[in-house]
Design an enzyme around this catalytic site. Sequence first.
Site, PDB file in Angstrom:
ATOM      1  N   PHE A   1       0.860  -1.194   0.000  1.00  0.00           N
ATOM      2  CA  PHE A   1       0.000   0.000   0.000  1.00  0.00           C
ATOM      3  C   PHE A   1       0.888   1.233   0.000  1.00  0.00           C
ATOM      4  O   PHE A   1       1.743   1.397   0.880  1.00  0.00           O
ATOM      5  CB  PHE A   1      -0.917   0.033   1.236  1.00  0.00           C
ATOM      6  CG  PHE A   1      -1.831   1.228   1.231  1.00  0.00           C
ATOM      7  CD1 PHE A   1      -3.099   1.158   0.658  1.00  0.00           C
ATOM      8  CD2 PHE A   1      -1.413   2.449   1.750  1.00  0.00           C
ATOM      9  CE1 PHE A   1      -3.929   2.272   0.616  1.00  0.00           C
ATOM     10  CE2 PHE A   1      -2.238   3.568   1.710  1.00  0.00           C
ATOM     11  CZ  PHE A   1      -3.499   3.472   1.147  1.00  0.00           C
TER      12      PHE A   1
ATOM     13  N   ASP B   1       9.183   2.816   1.749  1.00  0.00           N
ATOM     14  CA  ASP B   1       8.009   3.569   2.187  1.00  0.00           C
ATOM     15  C   ASP B   1       7.852   3.383   3.699  1.00  0.00           C
ATOM     16  O   ASP B   1       7.374   2.350   4.160  1.00  0.00           O
ATOM     17  CB  ASP B   1       6.778   3.049   1.429  1.00  0.00           C
ATOM     18  CG  ASP B   1       5.491   3.746   1.840  1.00  0.00           C
ATOM     19  OD1 ASP B   1       5.424   4.312   2.939  1.00  0.00           O
ATOM     20  OD2 ASP B   1       4.526   3.708   1.045  1.00  0.00           O
TER      21      ASP B   1
ATOM     22  N   LYS C   1       2.617  10.565   8.340  1.00  0.00           N
ATOM     23  CA  LYS C   1       1.924  10.069   9.544  1.00  0.00           C
ATOM     24  C   LYS C   1       2.514  10.583  10.871  1.00  0.00           C
ATOM     25  O   LYS C   1       2.299  11.732  11.225  1.00  0.00           O
ATOM     26  CB  LYS C   1       1.882   8.537   9.496  1.00  0.00           C
ATOM     27  CG  LYS C   1       0.834   8.033   8.482  1.00  0.00           C
ATOM     28  CD  LYS C   1       0.588   6.547   8.659  1.00  0.00           C
ATOM     29  CE  LYS C   1      -0.433   5.996   7.700  1.00  0.00           C
ATOM     30  NZ  LYS C   1      -1.759   5.915   8.266  1.00  0.00           N
TER      31      LYS C   1
ATOM     32  N   THR D   1       3.158  24.529  -5.591  1.00  0.00           N
ATOM     33  CA  THR D   1       3.007  25.802  -4.879  1.00  0.00           C
ATOM     34  C   THR D   1       3.660  25.750  -3.503  1.00  0.00           C
ATOM     35  O   THR D   1       4.482  26.605  -3.172  1.00  0.00           O
ATOM     36  CB  THR D   1       1.516  26.173  -4.717  1.00  0.00           C
ATOM     37  OG1 THR D   1       0.963  26.373  -6.014  1.00  0.00           O
ATOM     38  CG2 THR D   1       1.353  27.451  -3.906  1.00  0.00           C
TER      39      THR D   1
END
Lengths: 493, 493
Positions: free
Chosen positions: B209, B315, B346, B371
């Site tokens: 995931f 990850d 997280k 931005t």
Amino acid sequence: MIRTAYKSGITRASLSKRYLGNVSKLYYPEEVTGPVLVSENVPGPKTIELNKKLGEHFDNRATYFVTDYKNSLGNYISDCDGNKLLDVYAQISSIALGYNNPALIKTAQSEDMVNALVNRPALACFPSKEYGQILEEGILAAAPPGMTKVWTALSGSCANETAYKAALMYQASIKRGDNDFTAEELSSVMDNALPGTSDMVIMSFDKGFHGRLFGSLSTTRSKAIHKLDIPAFDWPKAPFPELKYPLSEFEAENRKEEERCLAEFERIIDQWPTQIAAFIVEPVQSEGGDNHASAFFFKGLREISKAKGVLMIVDEVQTGVGASGKFWAHEHWNLPTPPDMVTFSKKFQAAGFYFANPDLQPKQPFRQFNTWCGDPSKALLAKTIYQEVTHYGLVGRTAEIGDYVYGNLQSIFTKFPTQVKNLRGEKFGTFIAFEFNTANERNAFLVAARNKGLNIGGCGDQSVRMRPTLVFEREHADVFLQIVEDTLKQLYP
Amino acid sequence: MIRTAYKSGITRASLSKRYLGNVSKLYYPEEVTGPVLVSENVPGPKTIELNKKLGEHFDNRATYFVTDYKNSLGNYISDCDGNKLLDVYAQISSIALGYNNPALIKTAQSEDMVNALVNRPALACFPSKEYGQILEEGILAAAPPGMTKVWTALSGSCANETAYKAALMYQASIKRGDNDFTAEELSSVMDNALPGTSDMVIMSFDKGFHGRLFGSLSTTRSKAIHKLDIPAFDWPKAPFPELKYPLSEFEAENRKEEERCLAEFERIIDQWPTQIAAFIVEPVQSEGGDNHASAFFFKGLREISKAKGVLMIVDEVQTGVGASGKFWAHEHWNLPTPPDMVTFSKKFQAAGFYFANPDLQPKQPFRQFNTWCGDPSKALLAKTIYQEVTHYGLVGRTAEIGDYVYGNLQSIFTKFPTQVKNLRGEKFGTFIAFEFNTANERNAFLVAARNKGLNIGGCGDQSVRMRPTLVFEREHADVFLQIVEDTLKQLYP
């Protein structure tokens, strides 16, 4: 006048009322009255030193100057050398109320903000008991006419991508009807293969900009440098009208161009080999060069897309929150029916998309989902921004100031008829741009203006865009106009 | 011990030192000593009422309960009915130091925070003069061994997607060498076509995931419901080892399975029709069911990918910041050379990716760009979190508590040998999971535990995952273990 927008009782405050004094002076009694230049050039030596240090760990090659935000106030941004520049770029169109705005400071110091920061929730699983009300008094009170729901996100890119996902799931559920997912869909999707993975597409416009993550970048068509070397979906691109300015002088020619583009838009929908779930369009293509189109064009897009069952997403990330002289720029169009979704970010600090159709929430939970699903600390800022904007009537004010700036630029540019062209943004608030003949000339203008104390940005290949705060007053406009004229005189004596 | 990680003088504090008292009591002298249950069930009537109201405007169908964050403290989360639950889910693994942590409150109330909130910068153009130092004392001081640079983002999804973009631009620039972009690249890319658009791919693992935007979702292979109806890139998926637990009992069998997966990983790299720019892997597949693999497997991935010129992205969005008993979970592996990039979000509040190779910054500016390019308000929170974690030695502490919990769960589960299986997370901090025979049984456990005052989450098809804060002490562990045992006794009398 209070316009009732929702059954639920949320009301949208009038955008036409207008505080008669000088709002900037009220907020910022100690704002400087013009640029203060300390170092020989901007960037100055301290920027160069601090930027070099920053570059050891962080990509610093796009730095204009290292900024002293604590020393910035209102419409003036301070660099770390102590130069104070009139800022009509405003963090790429993201500062709504000026630097160190007292109302925002109060919100930032509030117990609610501290709570939102230190206990950041996974909003879709553990929403705070305050979140509904924060939305109702802020982001939702500001919703465009006809829109009653919101999905919150963290940036313009993810606002657009979650809107695309909503459109894709919606169209798939219409096709699927009451049927459940098939076994083949459930297994193929794990291999990124049809039929579980979709071959539907999102259409966008030539020169449009909608963000830089993989889905949003596939719809971005502004500049090659934004896209090179990144995989993209084979999604359709429609032509955006290339109009002649000022729009009021070339109505007949422009109408023809818009009709050509509408016909092509319709032809693509009819002929694209797979279903077009939605299209996305900016009210003014900003990053792509401040390209305008008329209400006629956008009404045409709405009518065609409605007839063909293609959803309409209006990307108000840059145009939203007052700068155009309407709270949402698409309110200029008087559409026969509202867009299906409207995305926002930048000046609102919070990001996400509005919608009205409850079926744009997928039938099953956890499909439009992620850990944070927005950020209450940003929703609190958006609420204050909305309340200040409506309290002081800053949208109507911006419309007036924009007219003043536009008219004066028009007369300045008559003195530079071969060097500056295509002034854009008539009757469109302070959302104003103009163009040079080459990128080099444009860049020379940006540098020279900065050295005179004006911070302003580029867009497209050779345009300059003005994106000031909503408390940009007459006296700021006068400083701005003077520097523009002085810079042009210096460059083209 | 101070480990010098960077030439620049940034040092990473020792992670082995350990505050000897009870950190939770120090932070939270008024924390309750066990769950407080007021309503008959959780969710209670006030949640149901407030959630219904929220649902008028915001998707509320994933709500566990509406939360009273102001009334939550330490390891206990309060719902709006006044129930206080021991929280070992912690906003899907995102609360590092407990609710209403006094150190974070101090940071949230600081002048720096107010400044960061009200003057949110476009960081890549107008970095604040403080940003370099905030990074150096926080996010960068926490960098995994061998990593000296960071690119900041806003969520785990965009952390991963910007890492993918860095990998893709890097590989393209190696192929391109000193040549400039070709005219064909510059024009084709505007049509999302080769050669300007890339046909390189990102490889991920079955059940991995990595987020839910279009690029990250193309690498996510956890559950069909995450992916259905959304277009995805045709990118390769490698098998992730399906191991037998406890790992220490099945070493020989597991080794074979890992060797099979490594061979397949290598075969895919060799045979995939286009170049694989990078692969991404979680140290533990969390959303996909808390699937572990051994250091042997990850070392193999590093060696093969290094030899083949494929970049390795780890990850650590869910595993990072201490929960595994190391600050970064991949430190368990003792890799021969560091990963090329490590992503985070997280528990750090701030998001982004670490790297060391300066060529992962594209040669031209404005390519890795947007931005905001991160958010200083989140970087300030990350700095405080890092400093508190190192000051109190919370990583070593979490390792010890995890061992205590694991051992005790092991003995509880001997009483339910046919109902509960596959306890995972031995010697892996509090990153612990266990499994039921069916999704229904798992869900019944979650509901029953919640009604006894324990908030805990699911993952995979039939697993339960424990994701507590880093101030989860022995006394919390004892409450947790008691509720787990009581719940199982109730379900399986």
